[in-house]
Design an enzyme around this catalytic site. Structure first.
Site, mmCIF file in Angstrom:
data_model
loop_
_atom_site.group_PDB
_atom_site.id
_atom_site.type_symbol
_atom_site.label_atom_id
_atom_site.label_comp_id
_atom_site.label_asym_id
_atom_site.label_seq_id
_atom_site.Cartn_x
_atom_site.Cartn_y
_atom_site.Cartn_z
ATOM 1 C CE LYS A 84 -3.923 -1.361 2.649
ATOM 2 N NZ LYS A 84 -4.322 -1.589 3.990
ATOM 3 C CE1 TYR A 95 9.270 -13.240 2.993
ATOM 4 C CE2 TYR A 95 11.627 -13.475 3.365
ATOM 5 C CZ TYR A 95 10.521 -12.670 3.207
ATOM 6 O OH TYR A 95 10.665 -11.319 3.273
ATOM 7 C CG HIS A 127 14.455 0.955 1.896
ATOM 8 N ND1 HIS A 127 14.424 0.330 3.111
ATOM 9 C CD2 HIS A 127 14.328 2.279 2.157
ATOM 10 C CE1 HIS A 127 14.275 1.240 4.057
ATOM 11 N NE2 HIS A 127 14.215 2.443 3.511
ATOM 12 C CG HIS A 175 18.841 -0.031 6.188
ATOM 13 N ND1 HIS A 175 18.492 -0.886 5.198
ATOM 14 C CD2 HIS A 175 17.690 0.263 6.853
ATOM 15 C CE1 HIS A 175 17.193 -1.120 5.254
ATOM 16 N NE2 HIS A 175 16.679 -0.433 6.259
HETATM 17 O O1 LIG Z 1 14.106 -0.511 7.068
HETATM 18 C C1 LIG Z 1 13.686 0.345 7.816
HETATM 19 O O2 LIG Z 1 13.825 1.645 7.482
HETATM 20 C C2 LIG Z 1 12.896 2.614 7.973
HETATM 21 C C3 LIG Z 1 13.452 3.970 7.651
HETATM 22 O O3 LIG Z 1 13.591 4.085 6.272
HETATM 23 P P1 LIG Z 1 13.748 5.529 5.596
HETATM 24 O O4 LIG Z 1 13.851 5.174 4.161
HETATM 25 O O5 LIG Z 1 12.524 6.325 5.945
HETATM 26 O O6 LIG Z 1 14.984 6.117 6.164
HETATM 27 C C4 LIG Z 1 12.703 2.430 9.453
HETATM 28 O O7 LIG Z 1 11.720 3.338 9.945
HETATM 29 C C5 LIG Z 1 12.246 1.017 9.725
HETATM 30 O O8 LIG Z 1 12.162 0.778 11.131
HETATM 31 C C6 LIG Z 1 13.197 0.008 9.153
HETATM 32 O O9 LIG Z 1 12.625 -1.289 9.190
#
Ligand SMILES: O=C1O[C@H](COP(=O)(O)O)[C@@H](O)[C@H](O)[C@H]1O
Length: 764
Positions: free
Chosen positions: A18, A125, A180, A243
């Site tokens: 969504k 999964y 991402h 990340h």
């Molecule tokens: O992967 C995640 O990232 C978000 C923050 O992503 P952003 O692109 O807004 O910086 C985070 O809020 C979340 O907890 C986490 O799982």
């Protein structure tokens, strides 16, 4: 040649879909659709078509094109016509969908590609991968890919299981794991920037010139509404293991010979990640925002894990190579911080000394700190970009960015005034998920995480996320977490202020108070181990007395291992009137060793229970695994003989009481992860193996007789079992990763006896 792509978003009406995926799908369609490259989208979910269609239509109604993107506006209606809902719950749903998808195009004229995007909990999964593999690999489909979202495991061992499971259905190139942050527009420029400035910058990026590197992700938001998920991850698993560590690799790995080659990038990244020392427990600090427990109490029944969940963490990473030895890499992330900002900041040492001309406004001297900042998101710059201190170097901007003057309201950006920086921003600043879908469709590999990388990343973090030696987070105040400031010295991190740690007594009381009555939809008994064992023995006595009263006989099957020994002691010492003379003792499982071998389950049963009881010897039923020294030989048919004994003495095959344990890997009886015996419904007993690819080394009761029991008691004792308890608390029924999930009495009672150590992961 015409190429048609079917993109199936499994979980296509859920949150991620969504919020990001459908918007990104429209952008992909607008950019990449043409007559020779057609795309259809499917949202798959478990609800029936009528319901699903309503939700999908609402989602599609809301996703819009940028106002000035005329091409997108023109294609939007067609995109909507090509987006469909489909119910995907059981294997036959996948079969029907995939048959339809593969038959739509004539073989040879069109190459049909299919992408299954798993926007579902990772516990599902395995079953979805199995369905796709089994039902969707049709002849005229030229390629099948699956896309996974994190978490890629909750620790090293669960990640390995996930990787192995997925690898058993799909090859490495068919699996795309999304991080991402790799798709953020500034992240994409890191290597390009290093390459464009390699002549001047690479000689500075080392321990001679770099003072420290900070990799930071601060967020204003908290985790209200998703504590259930967050209690399983916490900030370290959620963003630092993935990340932030990926960003670290991009800034500090050796420059690949070719920055556009994904295989060169991957090789250097892996090599670099393997040079990072595992984070040690004194190199990490954790915090929890002050309202967290209150929020947890409102959202979930069992908050015993919430006490340990960090919403803030800072950690020191050290790299063992000549280039970076001794440079502190400080990674930090937190929720409900004072600002929203994510960046990589490289601070250089003060190494130049001025003799004359030091004071003028054009002088580059005394302009400290000298720094290079990749502002990945937000912060006080107008938009994400690259900042270079003017006193460091005058950068050569790579093609994908354009220089801009900084028009920030803030007079201070990373400790300098805005005018002290060169600043450039990406020319195309697409949202991360738009890039994820774009790169997926166009085969840009470096946006995705390979399984080797997942494992290398866990090697760094596995040590500090273990729940068996938890660090208690410090409490901080939302939006003004001043008390979290810390020092980094000699490899240690320390808070400057002595911060308040969550009160231990309070925790003890609260964790007792919040233990629920049920676990996996069955009764839960959760007590300290002596009380638990006594209550289990009482429970056995009650069912033995009832059985003897109603049928004149009590059949009980004991599992092996060390856990039952304390129960045996309890029965012998404190239950002298147990009706042993009316009882039949069966074995749940046995190892293929002679009974005189101390590893034999029967040996344990005999030494700790049988020899102290007045049980008629013909009521004792050891599993026959040793026929004249031939252990578990199929020819001896020991499994069938045991089955015949059960059928003879228990014609309805209902054992009164089955006592089971759970291994750290989720096995129960001698049914191990992915064992084929989990699906054997025709036999009662079988030879099994404890390791795949090896010989049969066990004999075990099968689920057909276990689940038929009047009472099943599953006993879990010890803090080393906490991880598996935690995994089982969210795992679905019949997950072959964890065979215990197949256990549930068909008509009888199932009860879990879990001691406090296993429940909490530590000893109170
Ligand atoms: O992967 C995640 O990232 C978000 C923050 O992503 P952003 O692109 O807004 O910086 C985070 O809020 C979340 O907890 C986490 O799982």
């Amino acid at each position: 040649k015409h190429q048609h792509t079917n993109i199936v978003i499994v979980g296509g009406i859920g949150d991620l879909a969504k919020k990001y995926l459908w918007h990104s799908a429209l952008q992909l369609y607008a950019k990449s659709y043409n007559e020779n490259n057609t795309i259809s989208f499917y949202a798959g979910a478990r609800v029936i078509e009528d319901e699903g269609n309503v939700v999908l239509n609402k989602i599609l109604d809301r996703i819009l094109c940028d106002t000035d993107d005329k091409h997108c506006h023109k294609l939007r209606p067609k995109f909507i016509r090509n987006s469909h809902y489909v119910m995907l719950k059981k294997g036959y749903h996948y079969e029907t969908l995939c048959k339809k998808l593969s038959s739509e195009y004539e073989n040879g004229l069109t190459s049909v590609r299919q992408i299954f995007y798993f926007s579902i909990p990772s516990s599902a999964y395995q079953s979805v991968a199995e369905f796709v593999n089994e039902h969707c690999r049709h002849e005229n489909v030229t390629s099948t890919e699956i896309v996974l979202e994190k978490p890629f495991g909750l620790d090293k061992s669960s990640a390995k299981l996930q990787v192995d499971t997925i690898n058993s259905y799909f090859s490495g190139s068919e699996v795309k794991r999304v991080d991402h942050y790799l798709a953020k527009s500034v992240t994409k420029q890191i290597l390009k920037f290093r390459f464009s400035n390699r002549d001047r910058l690479e000689r500075l990026l080392n321990n001679k010139f770099v003072d420290r590197v900070e990799i930071v992700m601060k967020e204003r938001i908290g985790v209200k509404g998703r504590i259930d998920f967050y209690d399983q991850t916490g900030v370290v698993r959620d963003v630092m293991q993935n990340h932030l560590s990926e960003l670290l690799a991009l800034v500090a790995m050796e420059m690949p010979n070719n920055v556009s080659s994904s295989s060169h990038i991957e090789k250097n990244k892996l090599q670099f990640l393997k040079q990072i020392r595992p984070v040690s427990s004194n190199a990490i600090l954790t915090g929890q925002y002050s309202k967290y427990l209150e929020e947890a109490g409102e959202e979930i029944e069992n908050t015993s894990l919430s006490y340990l969940t960090p919403t803030f963490a800072a950690s020191l990473l050290q790299v063992e190579n000549p280039r970076w030895q001794g440079v502190p890499f400080v990674l930090m992330s937190g929720k409900h911080m004072d600002e929203r900002s994510s960046y990589v900041r490289i601070l250089f040492r003060e190494h130049e000394f001025c003799v004359t001309g030091c004071e003028g406004s054009n002088s580059t001297f005394n302009k400290y700190p000298r720094q290079l900042v990749f502002q990945i998101g937000h912060g006080s710059v107008p938009s994400a970009g690259i900042l270079v201190s003017r006193s460091l170097l005058s950068p050569v901007w790579p093609e994908g960015v354009r220089e801009l003057p900084i028009t920030s309201k803030d007079s201070n950006i990373h400790g300098q005034s805005p005018g002290d920086f060169y600043y450039a921003v990406p020319v195309h600043d697409a949202p991360a998920y738009v890039t994820v879908l774009h790169d997926l469709y166009h085969g840009v590999k470096e946006t995705f995480v390979t399984s080797e990388r997942v494992m290398a990343l866990w090697d760094i973090w596995d040590n500090v996320i273990s729940r068996s030696s938890p660090t208690l987070p410090s409490v901080y105040k939302e939006y003004e977490p001043g008390n979290l400031n810390f020092t980094v010295e000699n490899g240690h991190l320390e808070f400057i202020e002595k911060v308040k740690i969550i009160n231990f007594d309070h925790r003890e009381i609260a964790s007792h108070a919040t233990i629920p009555n049920s676990f996996r939809n069955s009764t839960l008994h959760c007590l300290s181990s002596p009380k638990l064992v006594s209550s289990l023995a009482q429970n056995m006595l009650t069912s033995a007395e009832a059985a003897v009263k109603e049928r004149g006989v009590f059949h009980i099957a004991f599992s092996g291992g060390r856990t039952p020994i304390i129960l045996f002691k309890e029965l012998v010492l404190n239950f002298p009137y147990f009706p042993w003379e009316y009882s039949h003792i069966w074995q749940v499982d046995e190892r293929c060793v002679p009974h005189i071998n101390p590893a034999s389950n029967f040996h344990t049963l005999h030494e700790h229970l049988i020899k102290y009881t007045r049980i008629p010897y013909y009521n004792i039923h050891p599993m026959q695994v040793d026929f004249a020294g031939k252990l578990c030989s199929p020819a001896s048919k020991g499994d069938q003989l045991y089955e015949e004994s059960i059928n003879y003495l228990i014609p309805d095959q209902v054992i009164d009481f089955v006592l089971l344990g759970v291994g750290n890997d989720g096995h129960t009886a001698s049914l191990f992860p992915h064992s084929a015996s989990l699906k054997n419904t025709k036999d009662l007993v079988a030879y099994t193996k404890s390791k795949s690819n090896e010989q049969m080394d066990r004999m075990s009761l099968l689920l057909s007789v276990i689940n038929n029991a009047r009472n099943i008691a599953i006993v879990v004792i010890g803090k080393d079992k906490h991880d598996i308890v935690h995994k089982l608390s969210t795992s679905l029924l019949n997950n072959s990763l964890y065979p215990i999930t197949y256990v549930s009495a068909n008509k009888g009672n199932t009860s879990w006896f879990i001691d406090m150590d296993a429940w909490l992961g530590y000893t109170l």
